[in-house]
Write an enzyme that holds these catalytic residues in place. Structure first.
Site, PDB file in Angstrom:
ATOM      1  N   CYS A 245       0.848  -1.209   0.000  1.00 21.18           N
ATOM      2  CA  CYS A 245       0.000   0.000   0.000  1.00 21.18           C
ATOM      3  C   CYS A 245       0.876   1.249   0.000  1.00 21.18           C
ATOM      4  CB  CYS A 245      -0.907   0.019   1.228  1.00 21.18           C
ATOM      5  SG  CYS A 245      -2.095  -1.323   1.299  1.00 21.18           S
TER       6      CYS A 245
ATOM      7  N   ASP B 182      35.335  21.281  15.216  1.00 20.08           N
ATOM      8  CA  ASP B 182      35.689  22.675  15.440  1.00 20.08           C
ATOM      9  C   ASP B 182      36.262  22.777  16.852  1.00 20.08           C
ATOM     10  OD1 ASP B 182      35.674  25.563  15.203  1.00 20.08           O
ATOM     11  OD2 ASP B 182      33.921  25.519  16.517  1.00 20.08           O
TER      12      ASP B 182
ATOM     13  N   ASP C 219      29.531  24.603  16.136  1.00 22.41           N
ATOM     14  CA  ASP C 219      28.475  25.293  16.891  1.00 22.41           C
ATOM     15  C   ASP C 219      28.224  26.720  16.451  1.00 22.41           C
ATOM     16  OD1 ASP C 219      30.916  26.345  17.853  1.00 22.41           O
ATOM     17  OD2 ASP C 219      29.948  26.929  19.729  1.00 22.41           O
TER      18      ASP C 219
END
Length: 843
Positions: free
Chosen positions: A14, A439, A637
């Site tokens: 389906c 980082d 960030d």
């Protein structure tokens, strides 16, 4: 992504049909249908009406999620996830079992085991057949949904699992009715032997048993599927229902949907914070475990931000609403988790392709099986039993559920632990990364310079050195000055104000306090002003090697001592790096800092390679080069990390970072802890392993079950399969897949004991990036004092066309420029001096 609710789906065939139909709509760029949540995610410019029409044309129903809910979105979403299927199936099952037991008594009980019947039925075989027919018909009416859905999908040329069940049950019933009619003819002719033989050809109990057993499986599956969304439902339940607003000086309790941005609300101890806001008055300890998984309360004071669904544990606070409704942190988390459930992992494509042709293939196999056995000389009843067994044992649902149930459970575990995967793709691919680029600032380190060492000169003490330094620095806006002032703030000292403050060329400071001159700055600057002993110089060099910035202070031309300031490494960073390495992942640190500082931090963290002096666009370039070595995840960030996060195969944003970084990432770590990076990788690998197990079971079950049902092994081993046992096996197959996925709830994301290395591990030698062998220019620069100065000079030079790379050192007072094309020296000098530094020479 626009999300829709799809109704009428019963199996993987389906969902494949709906997906195929919507994908053909002009303007649709991608479509993903989830059988688990009965939802559909569509991307592109197609209007909702066209998409809904396509779904309806395929034989199913659809509506835009949230179209009919103007008020409490979370409450409506929670209601949508409520398990409404299990109670309905339970009622159907109870009714079916009641009639089935009576039917089994008349058929198997009397015929096989000689159980007694009322005297009226003695030798009245036709009456027994009629009773069985009536009871089977009742069970079929109770489970009419299988027939409605099955034959409706067959009409739309998209047969599904219900089609298989309906055909199997209907074939058993129709054949049994034919046998009953044939029995009446035999009885009229007085052929009692034929009557007895016909009694053994009844399959009324199979027609009813197939439906009942499939209903059992459906109910178990629905119940288990409901548990896979427990994490999402528990998040929704966290949403507060009311808020206490301050209006015209009075406190008024209102429904949460009436809170608007800018409203003032109050929260008492023990109450939930209703929306995201900023504290205007008061202070408290706030339990944020609901959002971050962190059990230790966080101290909050005036000016701090608070989030909806967190708990105010101590003080009375008054806040201003900053984000309400769907903009709150809680709502965004719920959206991420539900969006991930609405998307599909790449590994699901295999199952989708199989599911799309599975049911037609099974029907074909069933027909061929019946014909082959008839040709082999078997009776119609025997041949039909083999064909029916094929229909009822095959299970496309197990294939369709193998991936989404594991994705949903994995996503839920991640959300509980503050790890948010935005899509199913990110959940699958995170576990495959070979290189993690970190980082430095705000990721490996805290992101804020702190005082690490206070080293007074002979005859001085730490307290006087720190106090005099703070008095001098309190009017400076330099980040290093803020570190000293933060240290003083911890001690709660009251500072007198300095006079005649002046920032001197060469990055030094001068001020007057109690009519005495205070002086501060770098070693080079202070050496020029008052002279520094050899011992103090050695100490400063020692701090510099550790990645710290030494600042000297003097009073009345007499040295007070030096204070070392550094961006300190987070407590969990070394452990996180080590865990990644134990998984066979190579760890690279990217930073705009100078090489000495970067290497010192890199050594403390234990990374495999340090790439220093990298600007924002340089980070993106480094990620591009790393991707040539293997699959890369970037962890950052800040705004400057967004290009690199987007370029990486998987972008991972630290939750305390900027909205831009979070938007650019594929994974968000709510706790802002580096240790959640290996946890995310670990969870991804566990989820992927679970998906492989589910797919193996789904394929294995059908590959073994269908030939067994068809009677392939009868000539060799004599193995045969009754249609009822086939239905029982089918009913359990999907349940087994969902139950296996639920085992993920026992997985501990922080447990590193069972970590294994990747087979395609990248070696350290392969990781090293080759530098451009171009022409170099060395600039002698006056005025640089710290890593921030270096970054400004580096950025000024790298903005020039033809500059490949720049290495800057404030200690040496130099900038080494690597060129890929000739650059005018006047432009170099001009760009550096615009930043406030003096270029002494260029060689």
């Amino acid at each position: 992504m626009e999300q829709y609710t799809v109704t009428g789906m019963s199996c993987a065939a389906c969902s494949a049909r709906v997906e195929k139909a919507v994908s053909k709509v002009p303007g649709v760029t991608s479509c993903s249908v989830s059988l688990l949540t009965n939802s559909m995610g569509v991307e592109g410019s197609a209007d909702p009406a066209s998409i809904i029409s396509a779904v309806e044309a395929a034989g199913y129903g659809a509506s835009v999620k949230g179209a009919d809910k103007k008020a409490n979105t979370l409450a409506a979403d929670e209601a949508a996830l409520e398990d409404k299927e299990t109670p309905v199936l339970k009622r159907r099952l109870i009714a079916s079992v009641g009639f089935l037991l009576v039917l089994m008594y008349f058929s198997m009980g009397h015929m096989m085991w000689g159980w007694s019947l009322p005297a009226w039925f003695q030798d009245n075989h036709i009456a027994m057949g009629i009773v069985q027919m009536i009871l089977a018909a009742i069970v079929m009416v109770i489970n009419q949904k299988f027939f409605i859905s099955g034959f409706k999908s067959l009409w739309h040329r998209a047969p599904n699992m219900d089609t298989l069940v309906a055909m199997g049950s209907m074939a058993s019933f129709v054949w049994s009715v034919y046998v009953l009619l044939a029995m009446t003819r035999a009885q009229v002719d007085g052929n009692m032997d034929a009557v007895m033989n016909y009694m053994m050809d009844f399959y009324f109990e199979s027609a009813a048993m197939i439906l009942t057993l499939i209903t059992v499986g459906k109910m178990l599956e629905a119940k288990s599927k409901g548990r896979t969304t427990d994490a999402l439902k528990s998040l929704m339940k966290l949403a507060p229902k009311t808020a206490v607003l301050v209006r015209d000086g009075k406190e008024v309790t209102v429904s949460i949907d009436r809170v608007q941005k800018g409203d003032i609300f109050v929260v008492r101890p023990g109450e939930n914070i209703p929306v995201d806001g900023r504290i205007l008055e008061g202070h408290s300890a706030v339990n944020e475990s609901a959002l971050t998984g962190e059990s230790i309360p966080v101290d909050k004071e005036t000016g701090d931000l608070v989030s909806a669904a967190t708990i105010n544990q101590s003080g009375f606070i008054k806040c201003e609403a900053t984000r309400v409704g769907e903009d709150t942190t809680l709502s965004q988390i719920i959206k991420m988790v539900s969006d991930a459930a609405a998307t599909k992992a790449p590994i699901a494509k295999i199952a989708d392709k199989v599911s799309g042709v599975f049911v037609p293939a099974v029907i074909t196999i069933a027909v061929i099986t019946t014909i082959v056995w008839l040709i082999a000389g078997q009776s119609v009843g025997y041949a039909l039993a083999r064909g029916i067994s094929v229909l009822v044992i095959s299970c496309p649902c197990a294939l369709g559920l193998a991936t989404p149930v594991a994705i949903m459970v994995g996503n839920g575990i991640g959300a509980k632990n503050g790890i948010l995967f935005k899509t199913a793709v990110s959940l699958e691919e995170t576990g495959r990364v070979q290189i993690v680029a970190l980082d430095k600032t705000g990721t490996i380190t805290s992101g804020e310079p702190k005082v690490t060492d206070i080293y007074p000169a002979d005859g001085e003490n730490e307290e006087s050195l720190l106090r005099e330094a703070a008095i001098l620095e309190q009017k400076s806006e330099h980040p290093l000055a803020k570190a000293i002032l933060e240290k003083v703030k911890e001690k709660k000292w009251m500072l007198e104000e300095a006079e005649e403050f002046e920032a001197l060329p060469g990055n030094g400071l001068k001020a007057s306090y109690n009519k005495k001159e205070l002086l501060g700055g770098s070693m080079k600057f202070m050496q020029e002003q008052i002279g520094i002993s050899e011992e103090m110089q050695k100490q400063a060099q020692h701090f510099a090697k550790e990645g710290k910035t030494p600042l000297f202070f003097a009073k009345e031309q007499k040295l007070l001592g030096l204070i070392a300031v550094a961006d300190t490494i987070k407590e969990d960073s070394p452990r996180a790096v080590k865990e990644l390495q134990n998984m066979g992942i190579r760890v690279v640190m990217l930073t705009g800092d100078n090489e000495r500082t970067a290497k010192a931090i890199g050594a403390q963290a234990g990374v495999d390679e340090v790439i220093a002096g990298v600007l924002p666009d340089g980070k993106e370039s480094v990620i591009r080069k790393l991707k040539q070595k293997g699959k890369v995840a970037m962890v950052g960030d800040g705004i400057n990390d967004a290009p690199a996060l987007t370029r990486a195969d998987i972008g991972i944003a630290i939750g305390a970072g900027t909205d831009i970084a979070i938007d650019a990432a594929d994974v968000v770590l709510m706790k802002s802890r580096l240790s959640d990076v290996p946890a995310a990788v670990r969870l991804s690998r566990a989820t992927l392993k679970n998906i492989h197990e589910n797919l193996f079971w789904a394929f294995f079950y059908n590959v073994i079950g269908i030939p067994l049902a068809a009677g392939v092994w009868i000539p060799i081993f004599g193995w045969t399969l009754n249609p009822m046992f086939g239905a029982f096996a089918m009913s359990l197959s999907s349940f087994c897949v969902v139950s296996n996925a639920l085992r993920l709830n026992l997985f501990k994301v922080k447990d590193a004991k069972k970590d294994k290395k990747l087979k395609n591990e990248v070696s350290v030698s392969e990781l090293s990036l080759t530098q451009t062998d171009g022409e170099t220019k060395t600039l002698k620069i006056k005025g640089m004092m710290c890593g921030h100065c270096e970054a400004r000079v580096k950025q000024a030079l790298e903005s020039l066309e033809g500059v490949e790379e720049v290495k800057v050192s404030h200690e040496a007072g130099t900038a080494v420029v690597i060129l890929s094309a000739p650059v005018d020296e006047k432009l170099m000098k001009q760009n550096v001096e615009k930043e406030g530094y003096k270029v002494l020479s260029i060689k």
